[in-house]
Design an enzyme around this catalytic site. Sequence first.
Site, PDB file in Angstrom:
ATOM      1  N   GLU A 255      37.918   2.815 -45.946  1.00 50.20           N
ATOM      2  CA  GLU A 255      37.935   1.695 -45.001  1.00 50.20           C
ATOM      3  C   GLU A 255      39.274   1.606 -44.281  1.00 50.20           C
ATOM      4  O   GLU A 255      39.339   1.384 -43.064  1.00 50.20           O
ATOM      5  CB  GLU A 255      37.654   0.374 -45.720  1.00 50.20           C
ATOM      6  CG  GLU A 255      36.303   0.303 -46.410  1.00 50.20           C
ATOM      7  CD  GLU A 255      36.376   0.746 -47.864  1.00 50.20           C
ATOM      8  OE1 GLU A 255      37.028   1.771 -48.164  1.00 50.20           O
ATOM      9  OE2 GLU A 255      35.780   0.056 -48.716  1.00 50.20           O
TER      10      GLU A 255
ATOM     11  N   HIS B 242      41.955   4.100 -49.220  1.00 48.71           N
ATOM     12  CA  HIS B 242      40.505   4.079 -49.240  1.00 48.71           C
ATOM     13  C   HIS B 242      39.956   4.374 -47.844  1.00 48.71           C
ATOM     14  O   HIS B 242      40.650   4.228 -46.835  1.00 48.71           O
ATOM     15  CB  HIS B 242      40.011   2.721 -49.730  1.00 48.71           C
ATOM     16  CG  HIS B 242      40.159   2.534 -51.200  1.00 48.71           C
ATOM     17  ND1 HIS B 242      39.733   1.411 -51.868  1.00 48.71           N
ATOM     18  CD2 HIS B 242      40.703   3.344 -52.151  1.00 48.71           C
ATOM     19  CE1 HIS B 242      39.987   1.528 -53.153  1.00 48.71           C
ATOM     20  NE2 HIS B 242      40.582   2.687 -53.348  1.00 48.71           N
TER      21      HIS B 242
END
Length: 285
Positions: A86, A84
Amino acid sequence: MDLQYLKEKAEASLEYYIQKPWTRNPMEQLYRDYFYFHFYNLPNPRCRLGCYICYHVEGTQTHLPMPFKKGVFENQFYPKKSRHAELCFISWFRNQKKFLDKKLSPGEKYRVTWYMSWSPCIYCVNAVIRFLEENENMDLTVFIARLYYSYSPEHRQGLRRLHQAGAQMNIMSSEDFEYCWETFVNHRRTPFFPWDDMDANYQRLSMTLEAILQVRCFHPCSLCSHLHTPCLPHHLSLDLSFPLLRASSGLPAPCWGTRSIPPSPSHMVPLLSHLPVSLLPFPSW
């Protein structure tokens, strides 16, 4: 420049976009149609499977016109290992930290700002909390276009934990979208066209986020001694995520914030379930 034509293209981009090569992660700028499609703040849109983070990193004492670093991350896909956005940022920051540390003055902190198309999932929340624990000299502010699984108790609790870890969280307003357009989008000198339901969606999402984060807390000892009731273990968490509370017990009802809510102290515990508190109905979206 035909503004009507550009506006029609912007409106079309809310429904679809043309996939283009993502040559590196992070990219310096985001494609125009990617921004309209992925940052459209409709609470539950279709086919928005990816997540994008527009970020900048600066120092808290820096007064430079440009941040140390800025760019755009997307989720990492095949043929590389799936990650992801992040986690991509966290990995990038760890690799850049030695270089970035040289830009900080003694005692200065990092100011990291994220503009996210989706709020973090529960797994990314855990990773971001560990990241903040590793970097005590960092302030993280997150502006969110949409809330990911906002009805899920697990994801709601994850946002609270991230908030309590020190991250400031806000829903993106029209000013934030325009800032992102000017700062992170390859707009080719074209203006930003806000969509018709932008402000209405902002109000709905802001109410939901404040409801998630606004869990009324009291000091455990004083509360229990006043009511002559046993203390619950301090690690227990009770989800009373409603936008309004009317307390018949005489205890004050929580107040509403505007843009962000400060992190709750770790020694406070949520309102106990056996208190005589009447709850006003939560709006059904």
